[in-house]
Write an enzyme that holds these catalytic residues in place. Structure first.
Site, short mmCIF file in Angstrom:
data_model
loop_
_atom_site.label_atom_id
_atom_site.label_comp_id
_atom_site.label_asym_id
_atom_site.label_seq_id
_atom_site.Cartn_x
_atom_site.Cartn_y
_atom_site.Cartn_z
N THR A 64 0.78 4.67 1.97
CA THR A 64 0.13 5.41 3.06
C THR A 64 -0.09 6.86 2.62
OG1 THR A 64 1.33 4.06 4.67
CG2 THR A 64 0.36 6.11 5.50
N HIS A 85 0.84 -1.20 0.00
CA HIS A 85 0.00 0.00 0.00
C HIS A 85 0.87 1.24 0.00
CE1 HIS A 85 1.21 -0.47 4.18
NE2 HIS A 85 1.08 0.84 4.26
N HIS A 135 5.16 6.51 -1.45
CA HIS A 135 5.91 5.28 -1.75
C HIS A 135 5.09 4.05 -1.35
CE1 HIS A 135 6.35 5.71 2.54
NE2 HIS A 135 6.60 4.42 2.58
P1 2AM Z 1 4.93 2.90 5.24
O1 2AM Z 1 3.94 3.87 4.72
O2 2AM Z 1 6.31 3.19 4.83
O3 2AM Z 1 4.60 1.48 4.89
C1 2AM Z 1 1.59 1.35 9.64
O4 2AM Z 1 2.75 1.42 10.39
C2 2AM Z 1 1.76 2.07 8.33
O5 2AM Z 1 1.84 3.47 8.51
C3 2AM Z 1 2.99 1.67 7.56
O6 2AM Z 1 2.56 1.52 6.26
C4 2AM Z 1 3.96 2.79 7.79
O7 2AM Z 1 4.94 3.03 6.84
C5 2AM Z 1 3.06 3.98 8.05
N1 2AM Z 1 3.60 4.84 9.09
C6 2AM Z 1 3.96 4.47 10.35
N2 2AM Z 1 4.33 5.54 11.06
C7 2AM Z 1 4.22 6.62 10.26
C8 2AM Z 1 4.46 8.01 10.42
N3 2AM Z 1 4.91 8.51 11.56
N4 2AM Z 1 4.24 8.81 9.37
C9 2AM Z 1 3.80 8.32 8.20
N5 2AM Z 1 3.55 7.02 7.99
C10 2AM Z 1 3.75 6.17 9.00
#
Ligand code: 2AM
Length: 216
Positions: free
Chosen positions: A73, A71, A147
């Site tokens: 985010t 995914h 990403h």
């Molecule tokens: P990712 O987007 O690189 O995969 C759950 O942990 C998801 O939220 C993961 O997909 C993670 O990274 C994202 N995530 C975790 N902490 C975050 C943060 N502080 N800011 C943005 N994305 C975060």
């Protein structure tokens, strides 16, 4: 109250449809395998101490633990604890399928990921502060952090993948062009120092992805 807070997810994002997850995994696995065979990679690998043990050979396929659900985010809400989580009003597009363009693959000693190039429409779902959270990348264009995380080294938190991408883009923006290492079938491979590699794809990989949320 407590219940209200629970109604916000861990994060919102675009979830790659299951039909394309394997294709993206295979492409990134092929890339990692190829990287592992390059002399230039082995040389820098030792320089940057990918493993901390300079002499040790590393099998990159084993080194990175694959991400479970591919995914991109958009807003990390942390069940409402994160700034702006409540204001992230995206309900009308919830459940819509978008086409994401994966424009580069990157590898660092911590993570492997795919850069996502967002369209104007997709940028409407992108939080205004995503890049500003990191000082070095505060002046990068909106959406730079977008990403798909593909894998993390042991003990590395998934949030690191986006931070690694921002670091590479900040080096690019700082006028350092990186070292063009090789023209590969998929595109050009550039080394940015400190174990950071980016393969700019000749043909972006376009994947359908559903805008939704993850509660966990
Ligand atoms: P990712 O987007 O690189 O995969 C759950 O942990 C998801 O939220 C993961 O997909 C993670 O990274 C994202 N995530 C975790 N902490 C975050 C943060 N502080 N800011 C943005 N994305 C975060």
């Amino acid at each position: 109250g407590h219940l209200e807070e629970m109604s916000l997810p861990l994060f919102f994002g675009w979830f790659l449809l299951s039909s394309v997850q394997d294709k993206v995994r295979c492409t990134s696995m092929d890339f990692v395998k190829t990287l592992d065979t390059l002399e230039a990679f082995k040389k820098h690998f030792i320089d940057c101490e990918f493993t901390g043990k300079a002499e040790k050979e590393v099998d990159l396929e084993q080194y990175f633990k694959p991400t479970e659900i591919l995914h991109c985010t958009t807003k990390f809400c942390n069940y409402g604890k994160k700034d702006g989580a409540k204001e992230y009003a995206v309900k009308d597009l919830y459940g819509s399928v978008f086409e994401l363009s994966l424009s580069a693959l990157f590898v660092t000693p911590r993570t492997v990921g795919a850069r996502v190039s967002l369209t104007e429409e997709q940028l409407l779902l992108w939080p205004a502060d995503a890049e500003k959270e990191v000082e070095a990348s505060a002046s990068l264009p909106l959406g730079s952090r977008a990403h798909v995380s593909l894998g993390c080294a042991e003990g590395v938190e998934p949030v690191q993948t986006g931070l690694d991408l921002l670091e590479i883009l900040a080096v690019q923006q700082g006028g350092q062009s990186g070292e063009l290492v090789e023209e590969m079938e998929l595109g050009s491979l550039t080394y940015y120092g400190e174990g950071r590699w980016l393969l700019s794809l000749r043909e972006p990989i376009c994947v359908p992805a559903c805008f939704s949320s993850f509660y966990g």
